[in-house]
Design a protein around this motif. Structure first.
Motif, PDB file in Angstrom:
ATOM      1  N   ALA B   2      -8.390  28.938 -85.410  1.00  0.00           N
ATOM      2  CA  ALA B   2      -7.717  27.651 -85.628  1.00  0.00           C
ATOM      3  C   ALA B   2      -8.722  26.523 -85.494  1.00  0.00           C
ATOM      4  CB  ALA B   2      -6.606  27.481 -84.600  1.00  0.00           C
ATOM      5  N   SER B   3      -8.416  25.440 -86.167  1.00  0.00           N
ATOM      6  CA  SER B   3      -9.320  24.293 -86.122  1.00  0.00           C
ATOM      7  C   SER B   3      -9.444  23.784 -84.694  1.00  0.00           C
ATOM      8  CB  SER B   3      -8.759  23.192 -87.019  1.00  0.00           C
ATOM      9  OG  SER B   3      -9.340  21.972 -86.670  1.00  0.00           O
ATOM     10  N   ARG B   4     -10.633  23.355 -84.347  1.00  0.00           N
ATOM     11  CA  ARG B   4     -10.849  22.846 -82.992  1.00  0.00           C
ATOM     12  C   ARG B   4      -9.991  21.620 -82.721  1.00  0.00           C
ATOM     13  NH1 ARG B   4     -17.083  22.465 -81.482  1.00  0.00           N
ATOM     14  NH2 ARG B   4     -16.108  21.438 -79.721  1.00  0.00           N
ATOM     15  N   LYS B   5      -9.672  20.906 -83.793  1.00  0.00           N
ATOM     16  CA  LYS B   5      -8.887  19.684 -83.600  1.00  0.00           C
ATOM     17  C   LYS B   5      -7.476  19.986 -83.098  1.00  0.00           C
ATOM     18  CE  LYS B   5     -11.364  16.507 -86.438  1.00  0.00           C
ATOM     19  NZ  LYS B   5     -11.721  16.399 -87.843  1.00  0.00           N
ATOM     20  N   LEU B   6      -7.022  21.223 -83.392  1.00  0.00           N
ATOM     21  CA  LEU B   6      -5.674  21.588 -82.951  1.00  0.00           C
ATOM     22  C   LEU B   6      -5.678  22.105 -81.520  1.00  0.00           C
ATOM     23  CD1 LEU B   6      -4.246  23.258 -86.146  1.00  0.00           C
ATOM     24  CD2 LEU B   6      -3.593  21.092 -85.133  1.00  0.00           C
ATOM     25  N   ASP B   7      -6.861  22.357 -81.001  1.00  0.00           N
ATOM     26  CA  ASP B   7      -6.979  22.859 -79.644  1.00  0.00           C
ATOM     27  C   ASP B   7      -6.440  21.804 -78.676  1.00  0.00           C
ATOM     28  OD1 ASP B   7      -7.898  23.757 -77.139  1.00  0.00           O
ATOM     29  OD2 ASP B   7      -9.413  24.964 -78.178  1.00  0.00           O
ATOM     30  N   LEU B   8      -5.596  22.267 -77.753  1.00  0.00           N
ATOM     31  CA  LEU B   8      -4.939  21.346 -76.829  1.00  0.00           C
ATOM     32  C   LEU B   8      -5.935  20.493 -76.034  1.00  0.00           C
ATOM     33  CD1 LEU B   8      -1.988  21.179 -76.779  1.00  0.00           C
ATOM     34  CD2 LEU B   8      -1.896  22.652 -74.804  1.00  0.00           C
ATOM     35  N   ARG B   9      -7.144  21.059 -75.828  1.00  0.00           N
ATOM     36  CA  ARG B   9      -8.121  20.344 -75.011  1.00  0.00           C
ATOM     37  C   ARG B   9      -8.546  19.017 -75.635  1.00  0.00           C
ATOM     38  NH1 ARG B   9     -12.552  24.789 -74.206  1.00  0.00           N
ATOM     39  NH2 ARG B   9     -11.654  25.343 -76.204  1.00  0.00           N
ATOM     40  N   TYR B  10      -8.385  18.930 -76.957  1.00  0.00           N
ATOM     41  CA  TYR B  10      -8.869  17.722 -77.636  1.00  0.00           C
ATOM     42  C   TYR B  10      -7.794  16.650 -77.774  1.00  0.00           C
ATOM     43  CZ  TYR B  10     -12.943  20.522 -78.317  1.00  0.00           C
ATOM     44  OH  TYR B  10     -14.037  21.279 -78.092  1.00  0.00           O
TER      45      TYR B  10
END
Lengths: 361, 270
Positions: B2-10
């Motif tokens: 998954a795209s890093r942008k969708l990662d909750l951390r961001y």
């Protein structure tokens, strides 16, 4: 000898057994007699009802109608623990909290056999499947092949009248599977116990069985030896399912006494054997690819064009597109003396008359 | 991936929000634990490290009261958890191994509803029920009430375990001439043991920690540890309460961890 009286006795007589799951017909009026001391295989594609038939013999499924007669006694209504048959499960279902000895001894102790006799019998069967050094191992500490042998030993220990095997080789890898086939066959002839073996693998069925029952859509298609089923398939399904075959559209002009005359695509007349129940009119002629020969266009009773060649090592597979309609697969042995026509060449085909067979649709 | 942008951390503000939640959850517990080792009598000023309040709990003037309460709590928890586990095991067997019988989903709701019902409602209802039938023994009413509300907590790990056991094991046992009872006792029960033990531990700790229902149904003259603590706190918070609370917390954490670990055994080996 006692066993001589039993030879060719019917071990399990399945009489008009049907099984419904709601509206779904899993078994449709199946009748078949499994003989004593026989390696009998139920063969069919997945979902055809072969496992359901096995489970009705074991007692895990009730029959909707019909009888299952084991050596003269109808066992259709009995629970599994009152049937003198044992099962080797597909995933073995070894009790994970018991070691090999405890697993194998389980059935004997439940039967009420005393501890000393049970121990002796466990040693006997562990010896039979060559697992004596593993007697105290847990199933989780053994390989798939060893687990499979424990499952066999466990099912054989109580000396069942019939041993049921539900695709027991499907969890093994190819090499091991081939070795175990021979072991199973050996085990069957050593013990003299009737084996009922379920598989979807036609090669397994052909190499191991005394007789095979081909099942499709809950219906029995044909029962016979490997040779009978392969050489004289009764209908289109059996011919297609067991090995590779060509089905050629023909017009049948007459059928009598197991012989048929018909006209091939292109108009040539041909006579061959016919399956029981074959009728005149449009029909299908079955012939195995290795029973078709390539000849010059003028000499063949069928004519067509080579469309594909596949190199198979010992053999060469050739697809021939008929002039009229249909494709015929030909299998030719690779040898230097024979020139195989290249793709695009016109060829003639001859059919070995004794290997061709008119089928029931 | 998954795209890093969708990662909750961001997500902006996600990290501070997480820390705020964790702080609100755990800061009070940590304060109680730290101050239980405070040498000072004050519950706010730090006076150095000491075990005097733990000594006070076991040997001080209130020690007999807390010892009786602890004994009640432990025996009640033991009896209630045992009964609840037995009932939950039977219930799980029926729910999971008896096929798709009529009323099965209704049964599932019925077993698990007590977790959803506000505890105060259960407490009032239980009290009304007991007084309606004139049953006011104290110890026994607590045991009965605890047994009942512990059932769903014992049921969950037991049912989860049972669901993961393939029923071909029982079929194999039946095939090998075992009666249904023998198949249950010799095959299913040993395979379920980790789930049953896990359920027992969970039920035990739920019973041990319960305050609301206990306080309603206990009647006069009997205290469990939580009600005894509450009784003391009403007369002002003493540092020894922090020591008891810390002990109770440790017992709970140990049991819950054990329950989790035991419930997992054997699952990896499959």
């Amino acid at each position: 000898m006692v066993s001589d009286q039993h030879v060719n006795d019917v071990a399990i007589d399945i009489r008009s057994v049907s099984k419904l799951f709601g509206d779904f017909v899993a078994l449709d009026n199946v009748s078949v007699g499994i003989l004593d001391n026989e390696f009998f295989t139920l063969l069919g594609p997945s979902g055809c009802g072969k496992t359901t038939l096995l489970r009705t013999i074991a007692g895990f499924e009730d029959v909707s109608s019909g009888e299952i007669v084991l050596y003269g006694e109808n066992i259709a209504g009995l629970p599994p623990n009152q049937r003198p048959v044992n099962t080797v499960f597909q995933q073995y279902a070894l009790f994970p909290h018991m070691n090999v000895t405890q697993n194998v001894k389980f059935g004997l102790l439940r039967q009420g056999v005393d501890e000393a006799t049970a121990t002796r019998r466990v040693n006997e069967v562990l010896d039979l499947v060559q697992l004596t050094p593993f007697a105290t191992r847990l199933p989780s500490q053994m390989s798939g092949g060893q687990q499979q042998r424990v499952a066999l030993a466990r099912a054989l220990a109580p000396n069942p009248k019939v041993l049921l095997l539900d695709e027991p080789l499907s969890a093994l890898d190819l090499k091991l599977r081939q070795a175990v086939r021979l072991e199973l066959q050996q085990l069957q002839s050593d013990t003299g116990i009737t084996f009922v073996f379920v598989t979807h693998d036609q090669e397994e069925a052909l190499t191991m069985s005394d007789r095979i029952a081909v099942i499709n859509n809950g219906q029995l298609q044909q029962v016979g030896s490997a040779e009978e089923i392969y050489e004289a398939p009764k209908n289109k399904f059996v011919a297609n399912f067991i090995g590779e075959t060509n089905l050629i559209d023909v017009n049948v002009t007459s059928v009598s006494d197991g012989k048929a005359s018909c006209s091939l695509p292109g108009g040539m007349a041909f006579s061959c054997s016919a399956a029981d129940g074959a009728i005149t009119g449009d029909g299908h002629l079955s012939i195995r690819p290795e029973r078709v020969t390539l000849v010059s266009p003028a000499k063949g009773i069928l004519r067509g064009t080579v469309t594909r060649q596949i190199y198979l090592g010992t053999d060469m597979h050739v697809d021939v597109q008929l002039e009229d309609k249909g494709l015929v697969k030909v299998r030719v042995q690779n040898s230097s003396s024979m020139r195989i026509p290249p793709v695009g060449d016109e060829v003639g085909l001859n059919l070995e008359a004794d290997a061709a067979r008119l089928l029931v649709d | 991936m998954a795209s890093r942008k969708l990662d909750l951390r961001y997500f902006p503000g996600f990290r501070p929000l997480t820390f705020l939640c964790l702080f609100l959850l755990y800061a009070p517990l940590i304060i109680v634990m730290v101050y239980s080792f405070n040498d000072s009598i004050s519950i706010t000023k730090w006076g150095g490290l000491s075990l005097r309040w733990y000594h006070e709990v076991f040997f001080g003037p209130e020690a007999p009261k807390f010892q009786t309460a602890a004994f009640n709590s432990l025996t009640i928890a033991l009896i209630a958890a045992t009964l609840a586990t037995a009932i939950a095991t039977s219930a799980a067997t029926a729910m999971i191994r008896a096929g798709n019988f009529k009323g099965r989903s209704f049964g599932f709701v019925l077993i698990n509803l007590p977790i959803m019902v506000p505890e105060i409602v259960t407490a009032v209802a239980t009290l009304i029920f007991f007084s309606a039938i004139g049953f006011t023994t104290g110890y026994l009413t607590i045991v009965i009430a605890h047994t009942v509300f512990c059932i769903p907590f014992a049921y969950l790990p037991i049912a989860a375990r049972m669901q993961s056991i393939d029923n071909t094991y029982e079929q194999a046992a039946l095939d090998l001439y075992a009666t249904k009872f023998a198949a249950f006792k010799l095959v299913l029960l040993p395979l379920m043991a980790p789930g049953i033990f896990s359920g027992f531990l969970l039920a035990f700790i739920i019973s041990l920690d319960d305050f609301i229902i206990t306080n309603f149904v206990k009647g006069a003259g009997i205290e469990t540890l939580p009600t005894a603590i509450f009784g003391s706190v009403k007369r002002g918070i003493q540092p020894n309460i922090m020591a008891i609370s810390t002990l109770l917390l440790v017992v709970s954490v140990v049991f819950v961890t054990l329950s989790y670990l035991v419930g997992r055994t054997g699952e990896k080996s499959k």
